[in-house]
Structures are given as structure tokens and as C-alpha cells.
Design a protein around this motif. Sequence first.
Motif, mmCIF file in Angstrom:
data_model
loop_
_atom_site.group_PDB
_atom_site.id
_atom_site.type_symbol
_atom_site.label_atom_id
_atom_site.label_comp_id
_atom_site.label_asym_id
_atom_site.label_seq_id
_atom_site.Cartn_x
_atom_site.Cartn_y
_atom_site.Cartn_z
ATOM 1 N N UNK A 146 38.225 38.457 33.946
ATOM 2 C CA UNK A 146 37.691 39.265 35.030
ATOM 3 C C UNK A 146 36.317 38.692 35.373
ATOM 4 N N UNK A 147 36.092 38.432 36.654
ATOM 5 C CA UNK A 147 34.809 37.896 37.091
ATOM 6 C C UNK A 147 33.854 39.028 37.462
ATOM 7 N N UNK A 148 34.347 39.968 38.272
ATOM 8 C CA UNK A 148 33.500 41.082 38.699
ATOM 9 C C UNK A 148 34.356 42.121 39.424
ATOM 10 N N UNK A 149 33.768 43.285 39.610
ATOM 11 C CA UNK A 149 34.412 44.325 40.415
ATOM 12 C C UNK A 149 34.376 43.890 41.878
ATOM 13 N N UNK A 150 35.370 44.264 42.642
ATOM 14 C CA UNK A 150 35.390 43.925 44.067
ATOM 15 C C UNK A 150 34.256 44.653 44.789
ATOM 16 N N UNK A 151 34.044 45.913 44.442
ATOM 17 C CA UNK A 151 32.931 46.670 45.036
ATOM 18 C C UNK A 151 31.674 46.356 44.238
ATOM 19 N N UNK A 152 30.693 45.700 44.843
ATOM 20 C CA UNK A 152 29.477 45.346 44.114
ATOM 21 C C UNK A 152 28.750 46.543 43.513
ATOM 22 N N UNK A 153 28.989 47.737 44.021
ATOM 23 C CA UNK A 153 28.329 48.936 43.501
ATOM 24 C C UNK A 153 28.984 49.448 42.215
ATOM 25 N N UNK A 179 35.278 31.441 41.471
ATOM 26 C CA UNK A 179 34.713 31.591 40.129
ATOM 27 C C UNK A 179 33.646 30.509 39.959
ATOM 28 N N UNK A 180 32.446 30.926 39.681
ATOM 29 C CA UNK A 180 31.347 29.972 39.523
ATOM 30 C C UNK A 180 31.553 29.054 38.323
ATOM 31 N N UNK A 181 32.224 29.546 37.282
ATOM 32 C CA UNK A 181 32.444 28.730 36.080
ATOM 33 C C UNK A 181 33.534 27.681 36.264
ATOM 34 N N UNK A 182 34.598 28.039 36.965
ATOM 35 C CA UNK A 182 35.760 27.151 37.058
ATOM 36 C C UNK A 182 35.965 26.534 38.434
ATOM 37 N N UNK A 183 35.178 26.996 39.421
ATOM 38 C CA UNK A 183 35.255 26.484 40.798
ATOM 39 C C UNK A 183 36.661 26.630 41.390
ATOM 40 N N UNK A 184 37.327 27.724 41.055
ATOM 41 C CA UNK A 184 38.647 28.016 41.608
ATOM 42 C C UNK A 184 38.612 29.376 42.296
ATOM 43 N N UNK A 185 39.563 29.576 43.194
ATOM 44 C CA UNK A 185 39.650 30.839 43.908
ATOM 45 C C UNK A 185 40.016 31.989 42.992
ATOM 46 N N UNK A 233 37.971 41.076 40.874
ATOM 47 C CA UNK A 233 38.303 39.685 41.150
ATOM 48 C C UNK A 233 38.558 39.017 39.805
ATOM 49 N N UNK A 234 39.744 38.425 39.661
ATOM 50 C CA UNK A 234 40.139 37.724 38.440
ATOM 51 C C UNK A 234 40.172 36.232 38.667
ATOM 52 N N UNK A 235 39.781 35.478 37.640
ATOM 53 C CA UNK A 235 39.957 34.033 37.620
ATOM 54 C C UNK A 235 41.124 33.761 36.679
ATOM 55 N N UNK A 236 42.005 32.879 37.053
ATOM 56 C CA UNK A 236 43.176 32.580 36.220
ATOM 57 C C UNK A 236 42.956 31.372 35.314
ATOM 58 N N UNK A 237 41.739 30.866 35.278
ATOM 59 C CA UNK A 237 41.406 29.703 34.455
ATOM 60 C C UNK A 237 40.715 30.150 33.171
ATOM 61 N N UNK A 238 40.531 29.206 32.256
ATOM 62 C CA UNK A 238 39.807 29.472 31.019
ATOM 63 C C UNK A 238 40.715 29.433 29.815
ATOM 64 N N UNK A 239 40.104 29.492 28.637
ATOM 65 C CA UNK A 239 40.832 29.371 27.365
ATOM 66 C C UNK A 239 41.825 30.501 27.140
#
Length: 176
Positions: free
Chosen positions: A165-172, A136-142, A154-160
Motif C-alpha cells: 500500500x502506498x497511500x490512501x486515495x483521499x489525502x485527508x 510509486x516513487x520507490x518502484x517507478x510503476x503505476x 493506491x497499491x503498488x504491485x512491485x516489491x519483495x
Amino acid sequence: MANFADWRDRMLQAAWRQGDDFPEGVLEWMSELYGEVGEISGEVFCELWTSRTFSMARAAFQVIEKSVEEETGKQATGEDYCYIDYVRDPDIGPVGVVRIKSVEVSTPDWEEILGTMAEGVQEFVMSHYRIVWPVCENHRTGLHVGYFRGISVWNCREGHSGGHVVRAIDPATRLY
């Protein structure tokens, strides 16, 4: 001659999937298959189920492989990296199982297969290269595989709010 619903239920039992809640994509494929070839035996259906799952796994792997290389500059394929396993074992069931590292999938659903391939490649990248991917570019965690509105993400488990959700796994794939 049985109707589609009866045939579908018999085929799901043949694949040892009775009672499971299936994604729309699997049921649509079954409907298209029934429309194209009509009633087929459970044995033939299980062969088609397995072939579809394996084919989708290879396609999903290519999507993930490309993302890894673009984001890390590292390769996820090569002679030393043979870690996708396609298993047909009667003790496991009448349909094959795709294993990648410690995760497996045996249902021909694109999003489930994509999520499974992503987890397996992520595990490989961490164990082989000793790097965390993706981050995650915002939290620097996996990031972790999850599902949002039926889409593998792809989910980030950090934040308020306890994660996002960071993004779809398939970039398309677009989420919104």
C-alpha cells in the motif's frame, strides 16, 4: 409498524441489493435515515439512495481532481472532459449508476465511490495525457486502486512481498 431490521431488508430488496454484504457506512446511513424519517417507501428510498450516490461521486471526483492537478499539473475537468455519466435506467435497476470512463458504482459508500472515481480519472489521465498517474516513487510503476481495512488506497504491485500500500486515495485519510 416494522422494526429497523425488517425495514432495512425491504429497502435493500427495493434497491436490488438483497444478499449483498454492505459496508458499515451504508448501513449507518440507513440507520440514520430511519431514525430521522422513519419508514419510507421503497420508491422514495431508491431516490434517496441515488441522490446520495451521485452527490458522493461529485465530492469524490473533486478529491481525485485535486490530487491529479497537484501531482501532475494536468487538469481533469473542463468542457472537453465531460466523462462522468449519471444514469437512471430501469433496465439497470431502481437506483442510478455513476459511470466514469469504463468503471461504475451504484452504492452510496464513500470508499467504493472514491475508488471508482480514482480508477476513472486514472484511465482518463492515461488516455488523454498519455502519462501514468499515480506512480510509486520507490518502484517507478503505476499504482492500482485497492482497499485496505475498508479504506480506498493506491497499491503498488512491485516489491519483495508482491506489492504494498502506498497511500490512501483521499489525502485527508490516515492509514495508520
